[in-house]
Design an enzyme around this catalytic site. Structure first.
Site, PDB file in Angstrom:
ATOM      1  CG  MET A 265     -51.463-137.370 -98.281  1.00 31.88           C
ATOM      2  SD  MET A 265     -51.180-135.954 -99.366  1.00 31.88           S
ATOM      3  CE  MET A 265     -51.103-136.772-100.953  1.00 31.88           C
ATOM      4  CD  GLU A 300     -57.765-134.566 -98.072  1.00 34.78           C
ATOM      5  OE1 GLU A 300     -57.003-134.985 -98.976  1.00 34.78           O
ATOM      6  OE2 GLU A 300     -57.687-133.414 -97.617  1.00 34.78           O
ATOM      7  CD  GLU A 322     -54.424-129.797-102.574  1.00 39.49           C
ATOM      8  OE1 GLU A 322     -55.545-129.777-102.025  1.00 39.49           O
ATOM      9  OE2 GLU A 322     -53.641-130.753-102.454  1.00 39.49           O
TER      10      GLU A 322
END
Length: 853
Positions: A265, A300, A322
């Site tokens: 994340m 990330e 994404e």
């Protein structure tokens, strides 16, 4: 009269916006509770008699609004479960302008893997994407509401406390407690706010252009942080150079968490990971593990610009985050380590996305998201891999420099703010002078992709496109058209010619460049296009004879396309098997991996039991010479390409063909490795060897693997030992694996993977499938707090094989509706119906082909 917040699709009104949060959170790790206070600076564009913000399972105990030198107390504080909001109603209208809302609340840590949860022994962490900041802070929990955050955390004195900002001050509170204050962040959406509290250790900080980078883990795993730290240090300056914008969040902390729902994340300045996606030992890790960690770390970090610096306005543009991070990760890792050829892994992800996108139940890259449950389901192959592939295709059309210039313009124009898809396309169009909006929206705005038929008449190509469906006959009446940027390569003797064609119509004719008539035509050169190609019989025969002249990516794409044509009924299975035999001289490990994947799918799903020995003989014919030539032991300094070719051969011979000699050798070498001889088993062979040993293993091996799992600190090995427990094929040991799935011995984050391994096990599949349906509530109770894992369990049901199992799955999922997995259910059942039909349609043909060899 119903209030708007009574609907789950409720969206916050935009006339009221936060500009700054100043929050204090007191964390009780033992009691699994927390309490908080905050001051939220607001800007109201119009008067209102109520304020609405998000709060889920929080008890808001106090609210005060300071505005225009007045203090207003709400007449009521009303939580609304449907929309996960709290409504503050006032006796008089709240005036427009600036104001400050002061709140106090209490809450509990969640039992799942979102909100603030226990991520390990004495270790708490947050996971807020897509919409779970509301489980910890009352807040404006939508991505369009960016604001600055200043956070103070009260926690046990011995705990390490990390958040988005750098720690600025720390003070003792009394017996066993402390308070840590963090630097204010740049504007962030709430889903990027993060906190980690507990017993972790960090690597020494490395300064990258003035930015301190550290990688953290549980103390016993600190030695495994070096590789992930090295990747971050190497790629961060490359990302700064690409975007033309300095890193904005002060520091980079990377934290490996023992329990984590997804892979990682991108919280601003505090990136959290599932341990297996960050931590490894370079001496024992396979190359696949190293590539995976490098790709995830870079993905990330790319988000720190695409998503964190410029943020989507709403979840229907999730792909902006994404897809770009997916594409960018491969681009940057390829520049850092070109010998890895990571674009071939990118193509594997693209192929998986094409498999999903060929279903009726697929969705566009830019999908309409009406509520946060639907937002959670958007984290899929279409958003990531198809989106990334379309970006790569557009970059190939515009050229690298013009594409990069457009990205830099987008970053400058929307700095620290929000954006939508057309903002990106406009910047790319402005920088390139090309009609990017038209081209891009045709690909992101509708589902599916084209099948391009290719026929050749001398030097003339006849091209036709239609939408591709994996269900036979499903395309009737569909009139979808795409602007298809074809790159056509054709060979004539030693000369190879490449030309570009933008196919806009249903049908077009193209004159091939060059002189003599070509020996073959490849209609997706470099395999960068997101479309499938169907050659006519002569074209397929020609490219099959010339297969050695194609690039590895083109050979992989050819196999993938031909397999897809078998699935949709346009090719017979014997034509595909004939093509496979043309790869007998194949030496590229990536192409061999594709062959193993296709042969494994046939073995798992299509073969009749009576055909297994003949099929195994085919596999041995293709792969036996590789292992015979290479042996099991790697030579000193042996190239990665050679090691991976050996690994592909071992997987094919031992896992697919189940060669007794290979299985026995793998198990013997594994035992020597476990006993301490680290030279007995080359790292790239470990996965397959553990799987083979488990399949053929006895009770003593089961217990040995179980004990290794319990004490292992390396997350990759720990996961390997765990999944092996689901792979034993002795009926009694398979039953023990089934029982384990319903216990806490399987970590929550690994439940879906364990379920998938059981359903892939020939012996365990039926008993586990019966147990799962009979004891569903027990399993569901464990994973319902982790919706992504719940969806993965549904998707694992796609490993079922027979028609009766399909019918049982349809009945079971109809009787147990799962709101968080509606899309996963539709896609899994559609794919399973097609797989069962494929089995019934091809099984006899495979048998005849094998018998005739």
């Amino acid at each position: 009269m119903p209030h708007p917040t009574d609907e789950r699709t409720f969206r916050l009104p935009t006339h009221l916006r936060p500009t700054r949060y100043d929050a204090t959170l007191s964390v009780d790790l033992e009691g699994k509770r927390f309490s908080g206070t905050e001051r939220v600076e607001l800007a109201a564009a119009q008067p209102a008699d109520e304020l609405v913000l998000h709060a889920a399972e929080l008890d808001v105990t106090r609210a005060t609004l300071r505005v225009a030198d007045r203090v207003l107390e709400p007449a009521s504080i009303t939580p609304v479960a449907a929309s996960e909001t709290v409504v503050l109603r006032f006796a008089e209208p709240v005036p427009a302008g600036a104001g400050t809302l002061e709140l106090a609340w209490t809450g509990r840590m969640t039992g799942g893997l979102r909100g603030l949860y226990l991520a390990g022994s004495g270790l708490a962490a947050t996971q807020f994407e897509a919409a779970d900041a509301r489980r910890v802070f009352p807040c404006f929990d939508e991505p369009g509401f960016k604001a600055r955050w200043r956070l103070v955390v009260e926690a046990p004195a011995a705990a390490v406390v990390l958040s988005n900002g750098a720690p600025e001050r720390e003070e003792a509170l009394g017996p066993g407690r402390k308070r840590v204050g963090f630097a204010e962040t740049p504007p962030l959406p709430t889903y990027l706010v993060a906190l980690v509290v507990g017993p972790i250790d960090g690597s020494p900080a490395t300064s990258v252009r003035g930015v301190p980078v550290r990688t953290w883990a549980s103390p016993e795993k600190l030695p495994l942080t070096g590789f992930g730290q090295d990747v971050a240090v190497a790629v961060l300056p490359r990302l700064e150079d690409y975007f033309g914008v300095p890193y904005a969040f002060g520091k980079v902390d990377q934290v490996g968490l023992p329990e984590f729902e997804a892979g990682a994340m991108e919280n601003a300045g505090l990136i959290t990971f599932r341990e297996v996606a960050l931590l490894l030992d370079p001496q024992t890790a396979s190359l696949a593990q190293k590539k995976r960690v490098a790709e995830v770390v870079t993905h990330e970090l790319a988000h720190q610009w695409f998503g964190n610096w410029v943020t989507m306005t709403w979840w229907d543009d999730l792909w902006l985050n994404e897809a770009f991070a997916t594409w960018m990760a491969f681009k940057i890792v390829d520049r850092w380590n070109p010998a890895w050829r990571v674009w071939l892994e990118f193509d594997q992800g693209k192929a998986a996305a094409m498999h999903l996108d060929a279903l009726r139940s697929t969705h566009p890259i830019r999908a309409e998201i009406r509520d946060v449950n639907a937002a959670g389901e958007a984290f899929d192959l279409i958003t990531y891999e198809k989106g990334g592939a379309v970006l790569r295709m557009i970059e190939g059309y515009l050229g690298e420099e013009r594409f990069r210039d457009g990205i830099r313009l987008y970053m400058r124009r929307h700095a620290q703010g929000n954006a939508v898809a057309d903002d990106l396309w406009s910047a790319l169009g402005e920088a390139s002078g090309e009609p990017v909006v038209e081209l891009a929206n045709a690909w992101i705005g509708k589902p599916g992709f084209p099948l391009v038929r290719v026929a050749r008449e001398g030097r003339r190509l006849v091209l036709e496109q239609r939408r591709f469906f994996s269900e036979p006959g499903a395309g009737e009446g569909d009139d979808s058209l795409w602007p298809v940027p074809l790159v056509v390569r054709h060979g004539d003797g030693e000369r190879v010619t490449e030309q570009r064609v933008l196919l806009r119509e249903r049908r077009a004719e193209v004159e091939l460049a060059g002189g003599a008539e070509p020996a073959y035509v490849c209609a997706n050169a470099a395999a960068t296009g997101f479309y499938r190609v169907a050659y006519d019989a002569a074209g397929l025969d020609a490219i099959g004879r010339a297969v050695g002249r194609l690039a590895p990516a083109e050979r992989i794409q050819l196999l993938s396309d031909e397999w897809a044509l078998v699935r949709c009924g346009e090719r017979e299975i014997d034509a595909f098997l004939d093509l496979v035999t043309r790869f007998g001289a194949e030496a590229d490990h990536a192409v061999l991996d594709e062959l193993v994947a296709r042969l494994s799918a046939i073995d798992h799903r299509l073969l009749a039991d009576g055909d297994r020995l003949r099929f195994a003989a085919l596999v041995v014919t293709l792969f036996g010479p590789h292992l015979a030539a290479l042996g099991w032991d790697a030579a000193p300094g042996e190239a990665d390409a050679v090691r991976l070719r050996r690994a592909a051969a071992v997987r094919a011979l031992g896992v697919v063909a189940r060669s007794a000699g290979v299985v026995g050798e793998a198990a013997a070498r594994l035992d020597r490795w476990i006993a301490g001889d680290r030279k007995a088993l080359e790292p790239n062979l470990h996965d397959a060897s553990v799987a083979m040993a488990a399949r053929a293993g006895d009770a003593s091996r089961f217990e040995r693997f179980r004990a290794l799992f319990a004490k292992e600190t390396d997350p990759a090995f720990r996961r390997r030992w765990l999944l092996a427990l689901a792979s034993f094929e002795d009926p009694n040991l398979a039953a023990r694996g089934v029982e384990l799935a319903f216990t806490d011995e399987v970590p929550l984050q690994d439940v879906a993977s364990f379920v998938a391994a059981l359903l892939a096990n020939r012996t365990a599949r039926r008993p586990f499938w019966e147990r799962l349906r009979a004891d569903w509530e027990r399993l569901h109770a464990r994973v319902k707090g982790a919706p992504m894992l719940l969806r993965r369990i549904v998707e694992a049901m796609g490993a079922l094989v027979e028609r009766r199992e399909l019918e049982e799955a349809e009945a079971f999922l109809a009787a147990h509706p799962l709101d968080e997995a509606r899309q996963a259910i539709a896609q899994t059942l559609e794919r399973l119906r097609q797989d069962v039909a494929l089995r019934e349609r091809t099984q006899a043909g495979i048998g005849r082909w094998l018998e005739a060899r």
